[in-house]
Scaffold this motif. Structure first.
Motif, PDB file in Angstrom:
ATOM      1  N   TYR A  96       0.833  -1.201   0.000  1.00  0.00           N
ATOM      2  CA  TYR A  96       0.000   0.000   0.000  1.00  0.00           C
ATOM      3  C   TYR A  96       0.870   1.254   0.000  1.00  0.00           C
ATOM      4  CZ  TYR A  96      -2.470   3.932   2.013  1.00  0.00           C
ATOM      5  OH  TYR A  96      -2.936   5.184   2.255  1.00  0.00           O
ATOM      6  N   SER A  97       1.846   1.281   0.889  1.00  0.00           N
ATOM      7  CA  SER A  97       2.713   2.457   0.998  1.00  0.00           C
ATOM      8  C   SER A  97       3.475   2.708  -0.300  1.00  0.00           C
ATOM      9  CB  SER A  97       3.677   2.287   2.167  1.00  0.00           C
ATOM     10  OG  SER A  97       4.495   3.425   2.298  1.00  0.00           O
ATOM     11  N   LEU A  98       4.006   1.657  -0.888  1.00  0.00           N
ATOM     12  CA  LEU A  98       4.744   1.821  -2.140  1.00  0.00           C
ATOM     13  C   LEU A  98       3.840   2.273  -3.278  1.00  0.00           C
ATOM     14  CD1 LEU A  98       7.097  -1.289  -1.969  1.00  0.00           C
ATOM     15  CD2 LEU A  98       7.743   1.115  -1.713  1.00  0.00           C
ATOM     16  N   ILE A  99       2.637   1.689  -3.382  1.00  0.00           N
ATOM     17  CA  ILE A  99       1.733   2.031  -4.485  1.00  0.00           C
ATOM     18  C   ILE A  99       1.049   3.373  -4.239  1.00  0.00           C
ATOM     19  CG2 ILE A  99      -0.438   1.404  -5.616  1.00  0.00           C
ATOM     20  CD1 ILE A  99       0.452  -1.509  -5.435  1.00  0.00           C
ATOM     21  N   HIS A 100       0.372   3.497  -3.113  1.00  0.00           N
ATOM     22  CA  HIS A 100      -0.428   4.696  -2.868  1.00  0.00           C
ATOM     23  C   HIS A 100       0.434   5.923  -2.591  1.00  0.00           C
ATOM     24  CE1 HIS A 100      -2.834   7.470  -0.359  1.00  0.00           C
ATOM     25  NE2 HIS A 100      -3.732   7.245  -1.310  1.00  0.00           N
ATOM     26  N   ASP A 101       1.286   5.830  -1.602  1.00  0.00           N
ATOM     27  CA  ASP A 101       2.090   6.993  -1.230  1.00  0.00           C
ATOM     28  C   ASP A 101       3.248   7.212  -2.194  1.00  0.00           C
ATOM     29  OD1 ASP A 101       0.449   7.451   0.928  1.00  0.00           O
ATOM     30  OD2 ASP A 101       1.709   6.363   2.333  1.00  0.00           O
ATOM     31  N   HIS A 110       9.666   9.525  -7.877  1.00  0.00           N
ATOM     32  CA  HIS A 110       8.951  10.163  -8.982  1.00  0.00           C
ATOM     33  C   HIS A 110       9.081   9.312 -10.229  1.00  0.00           C
ATOM     34  CE1 HIS A 110       8.248  13.693  -6.568  1.00  0.00           C
ATOM     35  NE2 HIS A 110       9.501  13.632  -6.186  1.00  0.00           N
ATOM     36  N   TRP A 111       8.012   8.598 -10.532  1.00  0.00           N
ATOM     37  CA  TRP A 111       7.929   7.792 -11.743  1.00  0.00           C
ATOM     38  C   TRP A 111       6.477   7.790 -12.172  1.00  0.00           C
ATOM     39  CZ3 TRP A 111       5.864   2.510 -12.095  1.00  0.00           C
ATOM     40  CH2 TRP A 111       5.965   1.998 -13.385  1.00  0.00           C
ATOM     41  N   VAL A 112       6.221   8.208 -13.382  1.00  0.00           N
ATOM     42  CA  VAL A 112       4.873   8.222 -13.919  1.00  0.00           C
ATOM     43  C   VAL A 112       4.788   7.111 -14.964  1.00  0.00           C
ATOM     44  CG1 VAL A 112       3.134   9.579 -15.127  1.00  0.00           C
ATOM     45  CG2 VAL A 112       4.709  10.703 -13.531  1.00  0.00           C
ATOM     46  N   PRO A 113       4.049   6.050 -14.657  1.00  0.00           N
ATOM     47  CA  PRO A 113       3.947   4.940 -15.599  1.00  0.00           C
ATOM     48  C   PRO A 113       3.175   5.340 -16.853  1.00  0.00           C
ATOM     49  CG  PRO A 113       2.510   4.583 -13.723  1.00  0.00           C
ATOM     50  CD  PRO A 113       3.301   5.818 -13.436  1.00  0.00           C
ATOM     51  N   ARG A 114       3.642   4.897 -17.978  1.00  0.00           N
ATOM     52  CA  ARG A 114       3.020   5.225 -19.266  1.00  0.00           C
ATOM     53  C   ARG A 114       2.040   4.162 -19.740  1.00  0.00           C
ATOM     54  NH1 ARG A 114       3.930  10.148 -18.709  1.00  0.00           N
ATOM     55  NH2 ARG A 114       6.055  10.847 -18.855  1.00  0.00           N
ATOM     56  N   LYS A 115       2.153   2.963 -19.191  1.00  0.00           N
ATOM     57  CA  LYS A 115       1.264   1.880 -19.623  1.00  0.00           C
ATOM     58  C   LYS A 115       1.206   0.812 -18.543  1.00  0.00           C
ATOM     59  CE  LYS A 115       5.004  -0.348 -22.121  1.00  0.00           C
ATOM     60  NZ  LYS A 115       5.474  -0.900 -23.352  1.00  0.00           N
ATOM     61  N   GLY A 116       0.347  -0.155 -18.759  1.00  0.00           N
ATOM     62  CA  GLY A 116       0.253  -1.293 -17.870  1.00  0.00           C
ATOM     63  C   GLY A 116      -0.570  -1.038 -16.624  1.00  0.00           C
ATOM     64  N   TYR A 117      -0.493  -2.005 -15.713  1.00  0.00           N
ATOM     65  CA  TYR A 117      -1.300  -1.950 -14.509  1.00  0.00           C
ATOM     66  C   TYR A 117      -0.915  -0.786 -13.602  1.00  0.00           C
ATOM     67  CZ  TYR A 117      -4.269  -3.518 -10.748  1.00  0.00           C
ATOM     68  OH  TYR A 117      -5.253  -3.576  -9.794  1.00  0.00           O
ATOM     69  N   ALA A 118       0.356  -0.426 -13.577  1.00  0.00           N
ATOM     70  CA  ALA A 118       0.785   0.709 -12.750  1.00  0.00           C
ATOM     71  C   ALA A 118       0.076   1.982 -13.205  1.00  0.00           C
ATOM     72  CB  ALA A 118       2.301   0.880 -12.805  1.00  0.00           C
TER      73      ALA A 118
END
Length: 172
Positions: A96-101, A110-118
């Motif tokens: 939760y902490s890694l995904i949500h926060d 700072h990483w903005v996923p461009r595709k996929g489940y992330a």
């Protein structure tokens, strides 16, 4: 307890925690617990939020389960699956902490996923933050995200029924 049974309890607890998180987010955080959760939905420049108290509640649940499963704490009355349940809660809290926060709110990296489940996770949670106030809203889970197109339709229907007030046009 066999290793297989222990792994099964940890995995089942982890999966069950998404249900606990979803229901507590929808009915507690967006209900009577809004006083702790409100600042999470408002712009601020603080390192910590009042909302972070909910992480302490999750940690207390994990610690309590570990304690109930510990013969050192409970003696002969130790509850056999307590340690595994505590571990499942702990692992859910870490994810939760890694995904949500971390991923969604960019508090750790700072990483903005461009595709996929992330990307789907980020989109779903941004749609959750598309409403003003505690009323209405979509996507109350944290690890499992529904299709953003479906969530957008739900938000539109809520707005039309007067349930939710949207911040702005809900886009991608």
């Amino acid at each position: 307890m066999s290793t297989g049974a222990a792994i099964l309890i940890v995995a089942a607890t982890f999966l069950a925690m998404e249900g606990v998180a979803w229901s507590s987010h929808k009915y507690v955080m967006h209900g009577f617990g809004w006083c702790w959760h409100r600042d999470h939905h408002e712009p601020h420049d603080k390192v910590l939020e009042t909302n972070d108290r909910y992480a302490l509640v999750g940690a207390a649940m994990s610690i309590a389960a570990f304690a109930l499963g510990s013969p050192l704490v409970m003696g002969a009355k130790a509850w056999a699956p307590g340690t595994e349940i505590g571990l499942g809660i702990l692992l859910y809290g870490i994810v939760y902490s890694l995904i949500h926060d971390g991923l969604v709110h960019q508090r750790y990296f700072h990483w903005v996923p461009r595709k996929g489940y992330a990307r789907r996770l980020v989109q779903a949670h941004r749609l959750h933050h598309a409403t003003i106030g505690k009323e209405g809203g979509v996507s109350f889970g944290f690890v499992f995200a529904r299709d953003p197109a479906v969530l957008k339709q739900e938000l539109k229907a809520q707005r039309e029924r007067g349930i939710a007030v949207l911040r702005e046009a809900v886009g991608d």
